[in-house]
Design a protein around this motif. Structure first.
Motif, mmCIF file in Angstrom:
data_model
loop_
_atom_site.group_PDB
_atom_site.id
_atom_site.type_symbol
_atom_site.label_atom_id
_atom_site.label_comp_id
_atom_site.label_asym_id
_atom_site.label_seq_id
_atom_site.Cartn_x
_atom_site.Cartn_y
_atom_site.Cartn_z
ATOM 1 N N UNK A 186 -28.615 7.091 18.828
ATOM 2 C CA UNK A 186 -30.015 6.876 19.201
ATOM 3 C C UNK A 186 -30.940 7.859 18.483
ATOM 4 N N UNK A 187 -30.631 8.106 17.210
ATOM 5 C CA UNK A 187 -31.477 8.958 16.391
ATOM 6 C C UNK A 187 -31.363 10.441 16.651
ATOM 7 N N UNK A 188 -30.401 10.856 17.477
ATOM 8 C CA UNK A 188 -30.273 12.262 17.859
ATOM 9 C C UNK A 188 -28.867 12.775 17.583
ATOM 10 N N UNK A 204 -20.535 25.176 12.369
ATOM 11 C CA UNK A 204 -21.184 24.461 13.483
ATOM 12 C C UNK A 204 -22.551 25.052 13.764
ATOM 13 N N UNK A 205 -22.643 26.385 13.797
ATOM 14 C CA UNK A 205 -23.926 27.026 14.066
ATOM 15 C C UNK A 205 -24.936 26.683 12.981
ATOM 16 N N UNK A 206 -24.474 26.662 11.725
ATOM 17 C CA UNK A 206 -25.385 26.318 10.633
ATOM 18 C C UNK A 206 -25.857 24.867 10.770
ATOM 19 N N UNK A 211 -29.813 20.547 11.861
ATOM 20 C CA UNK A 211 -30.071 19.225 12.423
ATOM 21 C C UNK A 211 -30.889 19.270 13.711
ATOM 22 N N UNK A 212 -31.138 20.481 14.219
ATOM 23 C CA UNK A 212 -31.735 20.625 15.546
ATOM 24 C C UNK A 212 -30.929 19.814 16.563
ATOM 25 N N UNK A 213 -29.606 19.939 16.448
ATOM 26 C CA UNK A 213 -28.698 19.180 17.317
ATOM 27 C C UNK A 213 -28.630 19.804 18.703
ATOM 28 N N UNK A 257 -27.367 13.886 3.175
ATOM 29 C CA UNK A 257 -28.454 14.853 3.024
ATOM 30 C C UNK A 257 -28.045 16.225 3.556
ATOM 31 N N UNK A 258 -27.297 16.244 4.644
ATOM 32 C CA UNK A 258 -26.845 17.514 5.204
ATOM 33 C C UNK A 258 -25.869 18.204 4.257
#
Length: 271
Positions: A186-188, A204-206, A211-213, A257-258
């Protein structure tokens, strides 16, 4: 502090070392590019957090960095650091001022994963809940050893799997055997919380910041119905997932992109 280093290690760790006897220690596995470890500070921060959690003595980080540079000798490699509480008598009660044992070793780079993405499977082995150890990279990895052995059998299903996803004993999805997990839905973007078990990975932290995950509890359905999935760790970087059992994913532009963003941040991951 004792420091042993070498790609082929011939030095002996003391028989009463608590890392050998009880897994009483921590480790970091790092990717080096041309003799440098770009995420050295992040690895040291996690090591220091683990040392505080276990009540150990912190080794001399400056000496370790100098030893690491000498060991790497300007090359691309994988660097592993193990820090144990050190030698002590028999019994679980730790000596809080024991001199730590530090072991540095150099290893070849891992094989390049498939360009189209990796295949995953579900692991039957579950991760026990232990908040006191959650997040840190402690030396007891028997759950991961058992999980990874599940598809060593020639008759095992999904024997071609690159890695396997592990759930906690309560059923929420936590991680792969050797990587953290991210899913897009859902875009997140989200990644499993590691407050009860699992490792708070450096990559993971990076990725979480890039991504503002959000950190959340994920169940099996959340993963299998995701729009995109990737794994990450500090040695292999971002690993797009192409298949999980019968579920398949096409390459996703956000994952591409990531990976490009990571390549600009960490020279070891330049495509």
């Amino acid at each position: 502090m004792r420091v042993f280093s070498g790609s082929t290690r011939i030095e002996a760790v003391a028989p009463d070392d608590r890392g050998l006897a009880y897994g009483d220690g921590l480790f970091e596995t790092m990717r080096a590019a041309r003799g440098e470890v770009p995420w050295w500070d992040a690895h040291c921060e996690r090591l220091q957090a683990g040392v505080r959690r276990l009540g150990m003595v912190l080794p001399d980080i400056g000496l370790l960095r100098a030893e690491a540079a000498a060991l790497l000798a300007g090359d691309d490699a994988v660097l592993k650091l193990i820090v144990t509480r050190g030698s002590d008598g028999r019994g679980y009660a730790p000596e809080l001022t024991a001199t730590p044992t530090s072991v540095l070793s150099r290893h070849p780079l891992p094989p390049t994963p498939p360009a189209a993405g990796i295949a995953l499977r579900w692991c039957a082995t579950r991760l026990a809940l232990q908040p006191a150890l959650a997040g840190i990279k402690h030396c007891n990895r028997l759950e991961q050893v058992l999980a990874r052995a599940e598809w060593n059998d020639p008759a095992a299903a999904d024997r071609d799997a690159f890695d396997g996803l592990m759930c906690s004993t309560e059923g929420d999805v936590v991680c792969a055997t050797a990587a953290n997990l991210f899913v897009l839905k859902n875009g997140r973007w989200s990644t499993p919380t590691v407050d009860r078990c699992g490792v708070a990975g450096v990559c993971r932290a990076w990725a979480k910041a890039a991504l503002d995950a959000e950190e959340t509890r994920l169940d099996v359905t959340d993963v299998e119905t995701a729009d995109a999935v990737f794994l990450c760790n500090a040695v292999r970087g971002i690993l797009p997932v192409a298949r999980l059992g019968a579920r398949q994913w096409l390459p996703h532009p956000q994952v591409a992109a990531l990976r490009a963003q990571l390549a600009s941040n960490h020279p070891a991951f330049i495509a």
